[in-house]
Scaffold this motif. Structure first.
Motif, PDB file in Angstrom:
ATOM      1  N   LEU A  67      49.098  -2.521  19.233  1.00  0.00           N
ATOM      2  CA  LEU A  67      49.928  -1.627  20.052  1.00  0.00           C
ATOM      3  C   LEU A  67      51.325  -2.195  20.299  1.00  0.00           C
ATOM      4  CD1 LEU A  67      47.212  -0.732  22.727  1.00  0.00           C
ATOM      5  CD2 LEU A  67      47.888   0.626  20.734  1.00  0.00           C
ATOM      6  N   GLY A  68      51.445  -3.510  20.155  1.00  0.00           N
ATOM      7  CA  GLY A  68      52.736  -4.143  20.404  1.00  0.00           C
ATOM      8  C   GLY A  68      52.559  -5.647  20.455  1.00  0.00           C
ATOM      9  N   ARG A  69      53.655  -6.380  20.436  1.00  0.00           N
ATOM     10  CA  ARG A  69      53.584  -7.848  20.481  1.00  0.00           C
ATOM     11  C   ARG A  69      54.887  -8.397  21.031  1.00  0.00           C
ATOM     12  NH1 ARG A  69      54.846  -4.346  16.816  1.00  0.00           N
ATOM     13  NH2 ARG A  69      53.159  -4.725  15.329  1.00  0.00           N
ATOM     14  N   TYR A 120      62.895 -12.974  15.866  1.00  0.00           N
ATOM     15  CA  TYR A 120      63.160 -11.546  15.927  1.00  0.00           C
ATOM     16  C   TYR A 120      64.230 -11.296  16.965  1.00  0.00           C
ATOM     17  CZ  TYR A 120      62.549  -6.519  16.303  1.00  0.00           C
ATOM     18  OH  TYR A 120      62.756  -5.158  16.290  1.00  0.00           O
ATOM     19  N   GLU A 148      66.278  -8.178  18.494  1.00  0.00           N
ATOM     20  CA  GLU A 148      66.380  -6.724  18.537  1.00  0.00           C
ATOM     21  C   GLU A 148      67.781  -6.224  18.191  1.00  0.00           C
ATOM     22  OE1 GLU A 148      65.083  -3.737  21.982  1.00  0.00           O
ATOM     23  OE2 GLU A 148      63.983  -5.621  21.907  1.00  0.00           O
ATOM     24  N   LEU A 194      61.831   1.924  18.550  1.00  0.00           N
ATOM     25  CA  LEU A 194      60.866   1.029  17.886  1.00  0.00           C
ATOM     26  C   LEU A 194      61.416  -0.384  17.751  1.00  0.00           C
ATOM     27  CD1 LEU A 194      59.634   3.441  15.072  1.00  0.00           C
ATOM     28  CD2 LEU A 194      58.510   2.946  17.263  1.00  0.00           C
ATOM     29  N   GLU A 195      62.709  -0.558  18.013  1.00  0.00           N
ATOM     30  CA  GLU A 195      63.275  -1.890  17.864  1.00  0.00           C
ATOM     31  C   GLU A 195      62.716  -2.892  18.866  1.00  0.00           C
ATOM     32  OE1 GLU A 195      67.446  -1.181  17.699  1.00  0.00           O
ATOM     33  OE2 GLU A 195      67.300  -0.346  15.666  1.00  0.00           O
ATOM     34  N   ASP A 196      62.165  -2.400  19.960  1.00  0.00           N
ATOM     35  CA  ASP A 196      61.404  -3.297  20.829  1.00  0.00           C
ATOM     36  C   ASP A 196      59.999  -3.412  20.246  1.00  0.00           C
ATOM     37  OD1 ASP A 196      59.822  -4.568  22.639  1.00  0.00           O
ATOM     38  OD2 ASP A 196      60.358  -3.314  24.349  1.00  0.00           O
ATOM     39  N   PRO A 197      59.653  -4.572  19.724  1.00  0.00           N
ATOM     40  CA  PRO A 197      58.373  -4.676  19.009  1.00  0.00           C
ATOM     41  C   PRO A 197      57.166  -4.523  19.917  1.00  0.00           C
ATOM     42  CG  PRO A 197      59.437  -6.830  19.177  1.00  0.00           C
ATOM     43  CD  PRO A 197      60.411  -5.831  19.692  1.00  0.00           C
ATOM     44  N   ASN A 198      57.402  -4.494  21.205  1.00  0.00           N
ATOM     45  CA  ASN A 198      56.293  -4.335  22.131  1.00  0.00           C
ATOM     46  C   ASN A 198      56.169  -2.900  22.639  1.00  0.00           C
ATOM     47  OD1 ASN A 198      54.074  -5.284  23.438  1.00  0.00           O
ATOM     48  ND2 ASN A 198      55.197  -5.967  25.250  1.00  0.00           N
ATOM     49  N   THR A 199      57.026  -2.006  22.151  1.00  0.00           N
ATOM     50  CA  THR A 199      56.898  -0.596  22.507  1.00  0.00           C
ATOM     51  C   THR A 199      55.881   0.073  21.582  1.00  0.00           C
ATOM     52  OG1 THR A 199      59.178  -0.450  23.280  1.00  0.00           O
ATOM     53  CG2 THR A 199      58.131   1.616  22.599  1.00  0.00           C
ATOM     54  N   THR A 200      54.844   0.588  22.179  1.00  0.00           N
ATOM     55  CA  THR A 200      53.863   1.335  21.377  1.00  0.00           C
ATOM     56  C   THR A 200      54.479   2.668  20.974  1.00  0.00           C
ATOM     57  OG1 THR A 200      52.149   0.326  22.728  1.00  0.00           O
ATOM     58  CG2 THR A 200      51.500   2.202  21.365  1.00  0.00           C
ATOM     59  N   ARG A 214      60.994  -4.200  12.780  1.00  0.00           N
ATOM     60  CA  ARG A 214      59.712  -3.604  13.105  1.00  0.00           C
ATOM     61  C   ARG A 214      59.616  -2.251  12.418  1.00  0.00           C
ATOM     62  NH1 ARG A 214      57.820  -1.027  18.032  1.00  0.00           N
ATOM     63  NH2 ARG A 214      55.537  -1.075  17.966  1.00  0.00           N
TER      64      ARG A 214
END
Lengths: 406, 406, 406, 406
Positions: free
Chosen positions: C342-344, C352, C354, D173-179, D259
């Protein structure tokens, strides 16, 4: 290195073992307007940090090139950035052309060591390269301006020298079918003129690193242990006996092919002796993994200027791990261009067991065991054979009759 | 090969180019009770099917061994199984010991070629090996029974010869620090006694296969094109000039280390010349993939006796695919143990472009392009550098100060 | 383990997490004549020493099998040899058949741990295997002798269970086209009967090792950090949601193919989450080298029973080196047989960025740089294109028209 | 594509299977000033030339990404250059940003196909990218100018769709923790809303290529054999059952991480089924070589835009060679996001032999043979064990006590 204005430029000369008149170079730089000239002795770092790990993993590029130039670049980068940091320079410079590998090696090194640095590369600056179309234009300009240069029209190639090697490329060497003139080679004796008697010596290694060189020097036994001295002594033996010349067409990182001639006297011997010792003391599977994975990639990384990188650290950890048991000595010979091994031993490692590998004795395992080993290996191959038979393909007949027939 | 009873045994002698008195061998076999002796000339198949593909992929085992014995085994297997099938034999036999590689190579070959065959391996039969504890027992027995043998106590090692090489192992060579006596080497001239004048020659390749050898023979230019003749002529040059001797400790398939000395005169030259030509004409990436994947594994497969296998077919297809463009010629020199390259050219391939790789000309791409190339390559490395800086690790200082210090 | 005579045998039961009635097993062993029965809890060692390094390198065999059985064997070997050494046993024994992988894994482990040990392998002893032709003969014999066995004719397959997985093979599964019956699977819920609501959880890693699991347990947040507890909690989530079933035909070490069904609930999640995190924090080139060499070979070595070997030590050093930066957390989901991410995020690693990778911003490098990057990469490919044009081959037309046409 | 002046531009739209209103796109292009708009149907070439070879070698990038975008680029390049050649254009153009992979893939493709072509890349042209700082500026401009665009501020990400997949990146989606929001996914059903009953189907392969799909369609058995139809039918099944979603952080060629979320419904099934069949019919060693070298490098080459290259030809030859025996069928299931295998068989291949691999029968080799196999494998490992014992290292104790302890 540039600081504010060109006329405040600091010149750093890295001594990586090239045979050069550093004092003359200093005077020349001052005369050309440098405010400060610093000559940094990098020989020890070059040998210990760069050449020895290359020996440890038998580094070689495209099966032939021992990476003499590639190895020196990271050492020079470090020295140059260290001076730049000390002097507060905002930029560094180099004199490489826009088609070669060295520009890449220098600049990637600079950027990793000091990510904020600026790089001035005159040969890629249109103002510069449009004015000087090539080597001859530059030689003319230097002559006009009274700038002394070592490269002359009489030696129509470019050279790069350090403690490990001397390279020759460009000029008349650009025709890959031109044999280099005999007087081109600077470091090594012409094999045809080398001594008529072989010179023998013994190299000792610990954890894959050269630790001692013992050789006969006009009747008295000489022992060298300091890394730089050892490297120099090894160089002297190989140079005198014409060992270490190669001539190849290689693939540059930017995708062009180029022809290079290289002399790598001592490193050729150190690498070959190290590789020989590994046969005696290194586990087969560790060696195979190291050969296929570490050696290949370490060489590629060095060649492409990726020394300061996560992958080099990763591979270097693997080198160290692979060399724990590489302890022992190799008796070597140089003679008229050839390096050969006369014998090897280890006082500490026991993987080689004379009795055990002898055809004449039966110890620890029964010959009948091998029957089982073969039977099990044959399971898969018998299936292959049956499959071929059922498919009407006769493996007993040579497969490729048309293969080599005209 | 056995048919029903031992006294109906058929003997097959494979001529893979060893210098042997085949007629004497025939008489000896008949005298020992063989009902039929067949001498099969396998030289052409050996050269065309085995040696030439090895040249095409620069096959080498553990960086040193050119696989001379490994290459001959599949050819002998084929000849032996062909005779066995013709004569209706239910079993075949070989005289290899229970500790070596050759038993595996022969038997895996037999089983793949004829999955139903039985194998008789006396040296792994307890009745046999308990009676004869080693080489000396056998020599004694042969003397008692009046069986002439070439191996003598005076030559305390075992040999295996074919067109490509001669190997020496066991006996006094089992001490890896014993230098082989000068009179051991059978094929090649001692480099110290080799001619004082280099011998030059030119090798032509098509699709990576040797196609023509041109050399000077006492003033007249000689040209050879037949594969066997070419191989023999190449052998003659290398033998006379002492090229192709090696001495290594290698890892046998069964997991023991053993020491072997090898002479591989012609193959050494053919392989080195081929490799040189690849520098001129082969794409960098295809070569890198081939080196890392095909060459390494093809050698391993040959060494381990897996020639008749799906993976060898797979790798051989890859060899052929990789060699489409390997067309050209290499000017070579042999001199007192050294092989060297004098130059190379190709009439058909254009990957090397003198003008383009010249440092003196600007064509087809702008030097400024390289700035962008470097900038993009630097993205990842700058991050690495920043990460190190933030972590307080100073990349500018040598990393491994303790590395080579005692 | 045998000590002098069979009736002095010591029985060691390794608890690697299988769901078994150990007390019943103890009683059964004593009843069968064992003089001592020892149950060794190996769960912690199994998780920490075997499963977690496998997670660290994403170990997988033939792209599908997570090595659940292979991982347990070294732990059992260690426990067994430790008991054998303490009790002074001269031999150890196992109950594996003569065609599988496990006999090899056990015995190579024994021999490396205690080179002088003897191994008793009843299934390879002709006296034994000629009496009992297969599973059914044994079941009959056990019934006659009143020996309780868990395997029955009603469950016509064999199983191997531990904390990491349960395997099923043989019996009706030998037909690779037979779908396993639904009641075969022991550990995991049938995906079709799994909960209708996904279960989410978060896995934290340090240096590539699982360090914390946070999940919702009936409304309250649960945190687990002990390695064994973490593994068990991960198992519980995956089992309940039907995650981790596979069904493959694999290649055994001895060269036969066999069909196996496996459930590996928790390890499937840990491996996938770890791999996801590597995307965020690991350098591209280190990852590529690790994937191609370490992961592939570590899995092969485990599968083939070479855990106690120099090459495993070498590869494990490489694993540790590669994982220095693998710090962060992954939000995961299990639902009806599927694991998904779902995310990390990572609090410490910065590879990484952003802003930097955003298409919407321009930082640190100029888009024009990429033009140069592409131009340089194109040098080699333009040559390729020209070569094709000159050779009359039209790259613009699809190459393999006959490729997929019938 | 540009011809002399921008207002003479030809627009080529490649139909690689994206769900798009091509007629609207044509009208829009004409309205914007194009003199000619050509819509080229590339679906068959895309499936046959690009997707099927990827299935044949199980292509995957960084263990997760199935290369849906990378696969489409060469097909589009070919179509675009074909039109450019026909129309006599001197330049081609694309709309990729300066930080991504696609600019590289397109341009390297153009240059290989037509080395003399010029490329116009507005996003790397300072005049352009300095005016439009990012996506939002462009959306504003389009709104001002009345240019209809599908990307909106409401869907804050960018998409790329073709027959094989749809990708989502950038924006939120550039925030890798955003589902990703549930309504982002365009192609596949949300697994939670997918049918409650699994859908089963059977895929047939010849030489590794998909040849037939048989599935139940509302009670009647449907058979598809045409490559494009087969691919579409496979897509339909997977889309309906929510199969093929992934979410990763990947390493772009230029060295940045990014991502991406991807849906690859049919290709996920085809690849997994193909891989399963290989277990049944492919030789172990060929498979291992293919996995380690061909699959890894083919994926890397595709990802990096090196499709039109000598190395891709080389690897593709190896793919074909490896797939000769990959003939058979796989019974598959899709259910709520999961693909699974129910069984597999081959009518022609015999490497899997039920009787032989059975634990219950003894054929063709004796269990005692395995003892010998193990003894020989143990030679090297016993030496390792002895070496450790002599060095005082106790292999029986877990090696890494500090390994996972806090």
């Amino acid at each position: 290195m540039a600081k504010q204005k060109a006329n405040l430029s600091r010149i750093q000369l890295a001594d990586v073992g090239q045979e050069e008149d550093f004092e003359a170079a200093r005077q020349k730089a001052l005369k050309l307007g440098a405010v400060k000239v610093e000559i940094v002795d990098c020989k020890r770092e070059f040998v210990e940090e760069m050449c020895f790990p290359a020996v440890q993993c038998n580094a070689i590029y495209e099966n032939v090139y021992l990476l003499g130039t590639s190895l020196a670049r990271p050492t020079i980068c470090r020295a140059q950035i260290a001076v730049a940091q000390r002097e507060g320079c905002f930029a560094v410079s180099h004199g490489c052309t826009g088609k070669g590998n060295d520009q890449i090696r220098f600049e990637l090194g600079y950027y990793a060591l000091q990510p904020s640095i600026k790089v001035i590369a005159p040969w890629r600056d249109p103002e510069f390269y449009k004015r000087f179309a090539g080597r001859n234009d530059l030689l003319d300009y230097a002559a006009q301006q009274g700038i002394p240069v070592s490269s002359t029209k009489a030696k129509p190639w470019s050279m790069d020298e350090n403690l490990a090697h001397c390279s020759y490329e460009a000029g008349i060497l650009e025709d890959p079918n031109t044999t280099p003139p005999e007087d081109m080679w600077k470091l090594t004796q012409d094999p045809k003129k080398a001594p008529d008697h072989p010179q023998d010596f013994t190299l000792y290694f610990e954890k894959g690193l050269p630790k001692k060189l013992v050789y006969d020097d006009n009747g008295s036994e000489n022992t060298v242990t300091d890394p730089v001295d050892l490297f120099l002594a090894c160089n002297a033996i190989a140079r005198k006996n014409g060992v270490g010349r190669i001539d190849i067409v290689e693939n540059r990182y930017i995708g062009l092919k180029s022809r290079g001639c290289y002399e790598t006297p001592g490193l050729t011997c150190l690498r070959a002796a190290h590789m020989d010792l590994e046969g005696l003391v290194m586990d087969r599977e560790v060696r195979a993994l190291r050969d296929q994975f570490v050696t290949f990639n370490y060489a590629k990384i060095l060649y492409n200027g990726m020394y300061f990188s996560p992958e080099r650290e990763f591979l270097e950890d693997a080198i160290v791990s692979s060399q724990k048991r590489v302890n022992g000595a190799v008796r070597c010979r140089c003679y008229k261009g050839t390096f050969s091994v006369l014998g090897r031993w280890s006082d500490t490692e026991k993987l080689y067991d004379e009795t055990e590998s002898s055809m004449d004795t039966v110890v620890d395992f029964e010959p009948t065991d091998t029957s089982g080993f073969i039977s099990v290996q044959a399971i898969r191959l018998k299936k292959y054979g049956k499959m071929k038979q059922e498919g009407g393909e006769d493996l007993v007949r040579p497969r490729r009759e048309s293969y080599v027939k005209p």
